[in-house]
Motif scaffolding. Structure first.
Motif, PDB file in Angstrom:
ATOM      1  N   GLN A   1       0.876  -1.163   0.000  1.00 54.97           N
ATOM      2  CA  GLN A   1       0.000   0.000   0.000  1.00 54.97           C
ATOM      3  C   GLN A   1       0.919   1.220   0.000  1.00 54.97           C
ATOM      4  OE1 GLN A   1      -3.735  -0.134   2.514  1.00 54.97           O
ATOM      5  NE2 GLN A   1      -2.551  -1.684   3.630  1.00 54.97           N
ATOM      6  N   PRO A   2       0.638   2.229  -0.806  1.00 51.39           N
ATOM      7  CA  PRO A   2       1.565   3.352  -0.907  1.00 51.39           C
ATOM      8  C   PRO A   2       1.892   4.039   0.411  1.00 51.39           C
ATOM      9  CG  PRO A   2       0.011   3.422  -2.733  1.00 51.39           C
ATOM     10  CD  PRO A   2      -0.453   2.320  -1.808  1.00 51.39           C
TER      11      PRO A   2
ATOM     12  N   ASP B   1       7.431   2.866   3.194  1.00 47.85           N
ATOM     13  CA  ASP B   1       8.678   2.934   3.962  1.00 47.85           C
ATOM     14  C   ASP B   1       8.719   1.873   5.052  1.00 47.85           C
ATOM     15  OD1 ASP B   1       9.761   4.982   2.478  1.00 47.85           O
ATOM     16  OD2 ASP B   1       8.993   6.566   3.796  1.00 47.85           O
ATOM     17  N   GLN B   2       7.601   1.639   5.691  1.00 46.17           N
ATOM     18  CA  GLN B   2       7.515   0.614   6.729  1.00 46.17           C
ATOM     19  C   GLN B   2       7.787  -0.768   6.141  1.00 46.17           C
ATOM     20  OE1 GLN B   2       3.811   0.942   8.803  1.00 46.17           O
ATOM     21  NE2 GLN B   2       4.466  -0.311  10.552  1.00 46.17           N
ATOM     22  N   ASN B   3       7.219  -1.038   4.983  1.00 47.52           N
ATOM     23  CA  ASN B   3       7.474  -2.314   4.307  1.00 47.52           C
ATOM     24  C   ASN B   3       8.937  -2.447   3.903  1.00 47.52           C
ATOM     25  OD1 ASN B   3       4.909  -3.505   4.360  1.00 47.52           O
ATOM     26  ND2 ASN B   3       4.252  -2.493   2.480  1.00 47.52           N
TER      27      ASN B   3
ATOM     28  N   GLU C   1      14.303  -5.073   4.463  1.00 44.70           N
ATOM     29  CA  GLU C   1      15.750  -4.886   4.557  1.00 44.70           C
ATOM     30  C   GLU C   1      16.336  -5.411   5.863  1.00 44.70           C
ATOM     31  OE1 GLU C   1      16.297  -0.729   3.953  1.00 44.70           O
ATOM     32  OE2 GLU C   1      16.019  -0.839   1.767  1.00 44.70           O
ATOM     33  N   ALA C   2      15.507  -5.576   6.878  1.00 45.29           N
ATOM     34  CA  ALA C   2      16.004  -5.938   8.209  1.00 45.29           C
ATOM     35  C   ALA C   2      16.178  -7.438   8.419  1.00 45.29           C
ATOM     36  CB  ALA C   2      15.061  -5.382   9.276  1.00 45.29           C
TER      37      ALA C   2
ATOM     38  N   THR D   1       6.373   2.684  -5.520  1.00 43.34           N
ATOM     39  CA  THR D   1       6.887   2.875  -4.164  1.00 43.34           C
ATOM     40  C   THR D   1       8.248   2.206  -4.030  1.00 43.34           C
ATOM     41  OG1 THR D   1       5.870   0.859  -3.274  1.00 43.34           O
ATOM     42  CG2 THR D   1       4.521   2.873  -3.266  1.00 43.34           C
ATOM     43  N   PRO D   2       9.025   2.535  -2.979  1.00 45.01           N
ATOM     44  CA  PRO D   2      10.397   2.030  -2.868  1.00 45.01           C
ATOM     45  C   PRO D   2      10.548   0.655  -2.221  1.00 45.01           C
ATOM     46  CG  PRO D   2       9.983   3.612  -1.120  1.00 45.01           C
ATOM     47  CD  PRO D   2       8.741   3.572  -1.967  1.00 45.01           C
ATOM     48  N   VAL D   3       9.489  -0.131  -2.139  1.00 42.59           N
ATOM     49  CA  VAL D   3       9.606  -1.455  -1.536  1.00 42.59           C
ATOM     50  C   VAL D   3      10.395  -2.367  -2.468  1.00 42.59           C
ATOM     51  CG1 VAL D   3       8.369  -3.426  -0.601  1.00 42.59           C
ATOM     52  CG2 VAL D   3       7.429  -1.135  -0.346  1.00 42.59           C
TER      53      VAL D   3
END
Length: 267
Positions: free
Chosen positions: A83-84, A88-90, A95-96, A142-144
């Motif tokens: 979801q747009p 950032d949260q995704n 990445e973690a 989005t940046p995911v």
């Protein structure tokens, strides 16, 4: 073949043990599997329904990798609900953790899940389907960092008439743009055989979209049954090699440590 999309009790919509999913895959002589349990932040009306316990999930799957080392390949992935407003949260979640494979999926559109009839209220089925595809374009921007887009025409599983009136051609303008953007970003698509289970007589996405993806230069194609119970692992996989070859593919893809490896389709 590998089944690279499945869920176990770490997903909010499954109660299956990971061991039972592995046993089913081995019984069906699959080449390997990847667990892809759900992460859907801010899921409509149930924001905690699909939150993944990363610590427990990672610990369990990595321990199973050790247990089955040299016996049966078990990869650890994730299916991220895109979801747009939570991009950032995704991205931070992906990445973690040391995932082998990341599926990006659209389980919601305009804060509604097409699984529920409310998504279709007040608009025609065709308008609902088109809006769903348009929302995928918004998610791709989005940046995911995902590897493939999951069940690209997921919406037709649950529409009032499912795929009775649905065709790639009706939405070719927006679907082509989706495929072009994915290819430009070196992202693949998933062939999700749960469409057969839902009575579509086809995977998600439909063969016309798979063929068009190939025509446009797409090469990365994973296969998954989207199983939530052991009996659905590898569902309808016997139909996939011929279908994919008819769409122009001679191989499929498996991701390990986020790196794609290409395997020849069986005869």
């Amino acid at each position: 073949m590998w089944d690279a999309h499945m869920h176990c009790h770490f997903s909010g919509d499954s109660d299956a043990s990971p061991e039972s999913m592995i046993a089913s895959a081995m019984d069906k002589n699959l080449a390997g599997i990847c667990f892809t349990d759900h992460l859907d932040y801010d899921y409509p009306n149930e924001p905690d329904a699909f939150l993944l316990d990363f610590e427990s999930y990672e610990k369990k799957i990595l321990s199973l990798q050790q247990e089955y080392d040299g016996i049966f390949p078990v990869n650890m992935g994730i299916e991220v609900g895109l979801q747009p407003h939570i991009a950032d949260q995704n991205r931070q979640a992906v990445e973690a953790h040391p995932f082998d494979f990341v599926i990006g999926s659209s389980h919601t559109c305009d804060r509604l899940d097409p699984y529920y009839p409310s998504f279709y209220e007040g608009r025609t089925e065709e308008a609902a389907y088109r809006r769903y595809f348009e929302s995928i374009l918004e998610n791709i921007d989005t940046p995911v960092d995902f590897d493939v887009y999951g069940h690209l025409d997921y919406v037709v599983r649950y529409g009032p008439n499912k795929n009775q009136n649905y065709s790639y051609e009706k939405y070719a303008d927006v679907i082509d743009e989706i495929l072009i953007r994915l290819i430009r970003r070196d992202k693949g698509i998933e062939v999700n055989t749960a469409g057969f289970k839902y009575g579509l007589c086809a995977p998600n996405p439909c063969p016309q979209i798979i063929r068009r993806y190939r025509e446009l230069g797409g090469e990365i194609l994973t296969i998954g049954a989207d199983a939530h119970q052991p009996e659905h692992v590898g569902y309808a996989f016997d139909q996939i090699p011929a279908l994919l070859k008819d769409c122009g593919f001679n191989y499929y893809t498996v991701f390990t440590a986020r790196v794609p490896v290409f395997y020849k389709l069986p005869d």
